[in-house]
Design a protein around this motif. Structure first.
Motif, mmCIF file in Angstrom:
data_model
loop_
_atom_site.group_PDB
_atom_site.id
_atom_site.type_symbol
_atom_site.label_atom_id
_atom_site.label_comp_id
_atom_site.label_asym_id
_atom_site.label_seq_id
_atom_site.Cartn_x
_atom_site.Cartn_y
_atom_site.Cartn_z
ATOM 1 N N GLY A 143 9.271 -0.457 3.157
ATOM 2 C CA GLY A 143 8.425 -1.370 2.399
ATOM 3 C C GLY A 143 7.037 -1.628 2.938
ATOM 4 N N ALA A 144 6.642 -0.993 4.055
ATOM 5 C CA ALA A 144 5.319 -1.253 4.638
ATOM 6 C C ALA A 144 4.185 -0.584 3.869
ATOM 7 C CB ALA A 144 5.281 -0.804 6.095
ATOM 8 N N THR A 148 4.888 4.738 -4.511
ATOM 9 C CA THR A 148 4.383 5.004 -5.858
ATOM 10 C C THR A 148 3.254 4.009 -6.126
ATOM 11 O OG1 THR A 148 5.944 3.471 -6.900
ATOM 12 C CG2 THR A 148 6.659 5.775 -6.678
ATOM 13 N N ALA A 149 2.423 4.309 -7.102
ATOM 14 C CA ALA A 149 1.268 3.453 -7.407
ATOM 15 C C ALA A 149 1.678 2.028 -7.758
ATOM 16 C CB ALA A 149 0.448 4.061 -8.537
ATOM 17 N N ASP A 150 2.843 1.857 -8.345
ATOM 18 C CA ASP A 150 3.287 0.516 -8.743
ATOM 19 C C ASP A 150 4.248 -0.103 -7.729
ATOM 20 O OD1 ASP A 150 5.347 2.270 -9.320
ATOM 21 O OD2 ASP A 150 5.911 1.286 -11.198
#
Length: 191
Positions: A143-144, A148-150
């Motif tokens: 999660g750092a 993906t872009a979103d």
């Protein structure tokens, strides 16, 4: 190419070719990097991060015509580090942007991970390489960073290296720690 573009626009521009064969400093991840930047600006950060930061600052000082030579610019950068004015300036910037500058003194005010997992050395020896891209991918998996872009970034998570290239390790010694807030993809990131 970037230097050429800048020069065509009649800008004073420089580029540094730096070693990206291992992460700069020891921290990878938003809050962890803020903590390390705070320590660096208090002159207790990692040597490699401090050295490069001073060189970049000196080049900006020189490019901004605040010093007549690179040697003078390096002296200014070093002085600003040692007298704490660089650290105080970062606090002012945080305040001006609506943030709480106390996060640089009280790390508990930053987002903090809820768990940590260690990766240990399977044998004694010397660290011959650290793949910065793999470390970055592992940090992104927990999660750092965005895959993906979103994607959503978790500012609390990341990786802290415990060793650098060339250092000796013993069998079972900690190579790095992954700080996480959820178990999803943690095993994959550890690999």
């Amino acid at each position: 190419m970037m230097v050429l573009i800048g020069r065509r626009l009649d800008k004073r521009i420089q580029a540094l070719i730096t070693d990206m064969n291992q992460p700069l400093g020891y921290a990878v991840g938003n809050a962890l990097e803020v903590m390390e930047a705070s320590q660096t600006l208090q002159n207790v950060g990692p040597t490699d991060l401090t050295r490069l930061s001073l060189e970049l600052a000196a080049r900006m000082i020189y490019a901004g015509k605040a010093a007549a030579s690179m040697d003078q610019a390096r002296e200014v950068a070093q002085r600003k580090l040692l007298d704490g004015s660089g650290y105080r300036k970062l606090k002012e910037v945080i305040q001006a942007q609506g943030g709480n500058p106390q996060v640089l003194d009280k790390f508990e005010l930053l987002p903090n991970a809820t768990g940590a997992r260690e990766i240990t050395s399977p044998r004694a020896g010397f660290v011959s390489a650290i793949d910065a891209a793999d470390v970055g991918r592992a940090a992104a998996m927990i999660g750092a960073g965005r895959e993906t872009a979103d994607g959503v970034i978790d500012p609390a998570v990341g990786v802290i290296l415990e060793v650098k290239v060339g250092e000796r390790v013993e069998s079972g010694s900690v190579l790095c720690r992954l700080y996480h807030t959820r178990e999803e993809r943690l095993e994959e990131a550890l690999k």
